[in-house]
Design a protein around this motif. Sequence first.
Motif, short mmCIF file in Angstrom:
data_model
loop_
_atom_site.label_atom_id
_atom_site.label_comp_id
_atom_site.label_asym_id
_atom_site.label_seq_id
_atom_site.Cartn_x
_atom_site.Cartn_y
_atom_site.Cartn_z
N THR A 76 32.43 47.35 46.94
CA THR A 76 32.28 48.11 48.18
C THR A 76 31.02 48.96 48.15
O THR A 76 30.26 48.99 49.13
CB THR A 76 33.52 49.02 48.38
N LEU A 77 30.78 49.64 47.04
CA LEU A 77 29.60 50.50 46.94
C LEU A 77 28.31 49.68 46.99
O LEU A 77 27.38 50.02 47.73
CB LEU A 77 29.67 51.31 45.64
N LEU A 129 44.69 42.58 46.24
CA LEU A 129 43.38 43.04 46.72
C LEU A 129 42.58 41.90 47.33
O LEU A 129 41.87 42.10 48.34
CB LEU A 129 42.60 43.66 45.55
N GLY A 130 42.69 40.70 46.75
CA GLY A 130 41.97 39.56 47.29
C GLY A 130 42.44 39.17 48.68
O GLY A 130 41.65 38.76 49.53
N ALA A 131 43.75 39.31 48.94
CA ALA A 131 44.28 39.02 50.26
C ALA A 131 43.83 40.06 51.28
O ALA A 131 43.58 39.75 52.45
CB ALA A 131 45.81 38.96 50.22
N HIS A 132 43.72 41.30 50.84
CA HIS A 132 43.32 42.39 51.73
C HIS A 132 41.83 42.36 52.01
O HIS A 132 41.40 42.72 53.11
CB HIS A 132 43.71 43.73 51.11
N ARG A 133 41.05 41.94 51.02
CA ARG A 133 39.59 41.91 51.15
C ARG A 133 39.08 40.52 50.78
O ARG A 133 38.53 40.29 49.69
CB ARG A 133 38.93 42.96 50.25
N PRO A 187 52.10 46.27 42.31
CA PRO A 187 51.25 47.21 43.03
C PRO A 187 51.30 46.89 44.52
O PRO A 187 51.42 45.73 44.91
CB PRO A 187 49.85 46.91 42.45
N ARG A 188 51.23 47.94 45.36
CA ARG A 188 51.22 47.72 46.81
C ARG A 188 50.10 48.55 47.43
O ARG A 188 50.11 49.78 47.34
CB ARG A 188 52.57 48.12 47.43
N LEU A 189 49.14 47.86 48.01
CA LEU A 189 48.03 48.54 48.68
C LEU A 189 48.44 48.81 50.13
O LEU A 189 48.62 47.88 50.91
CB LEU A 189 46.77 47.67 48.64
N ASP A 190 48.60 50.06 50.50
CA ASP A 190 48.99 50.42 51.86
C ASP A 190 47.79 50.51 52.79
O ASP A 190 47.91 50.23 53.98
CB ASP A 190 49.75 51.75 51.85
#
Length: 242
Positions: free
Chosen positions: A29-30, A70-74, A211-214
């Motif tokens: 991201t950075l 994380l891969g599914a989210h991003r 883990p759950r990324l909200d």
Amino acid sequence: MTPVRDAQPPVVTAWSDIGCPWASLALHTLRATATERGQDLLIDHRAFPLELFNRQPTPKHIVDAEIVMLGAHRPELGWRLWDAPAWEYPSSVLPALEAVQAAKAPEVGGLRGADQLDAGLRKAFYTEHRCIAIHSVILDIAETCPDVDARALEAALARGAGRREVYEQWHEAQGPAIQGSPHFFADGGYAAHNPGATYVFTGDLYNGGFPRLDHYDAGWAGALLDSLAAGRVSDGTGQETA
């Protein structure tokens, strides 16, 4: 006369483990935000070696769960579950962490070269499924880094460069100031552990928990870069310092 600012790009210190998906997301991201803005930035990598803290290799089932989440989210990360032979999965990332530290030497690559190597090693692990514990793989990746002298890195690693730094950083990271991988610091009091991520663990990751990324707010990187460009950063309390 108007004072002239130092032409040196701003430096963000990043404590992380290459095998930590959270850290790899934050660094992506950075870097991506800085590239999109055309904003020069140096990242000073410090090792937060999870396998030394935990006295074991980072369990693959935990890394896999975080990669899926994380891969599914991003999806722009391009991550995939490991599909190379099982025996090629790296049981240690210490050699990779050591190589990044060794690359920081000016004659090898400096901070810019070390960051290129760090990014290349993460890509090799998360998307190319290469064994980044292997000396030859690390050096092959170094050859692709524009600011890394791969021969100088090979000579440095042969002398044991990087190992002392990783262990010294591990001991430093046991103090209260550094909370985990990733943890970012910048001049002016900026400090953020796992920035942008709102998450929970549904239970013990060793006993069926996940883990759950909200929510993930990538805007943290732009806010940091804005403040660095303006010569100020947030101290984490909403206050800004010049």
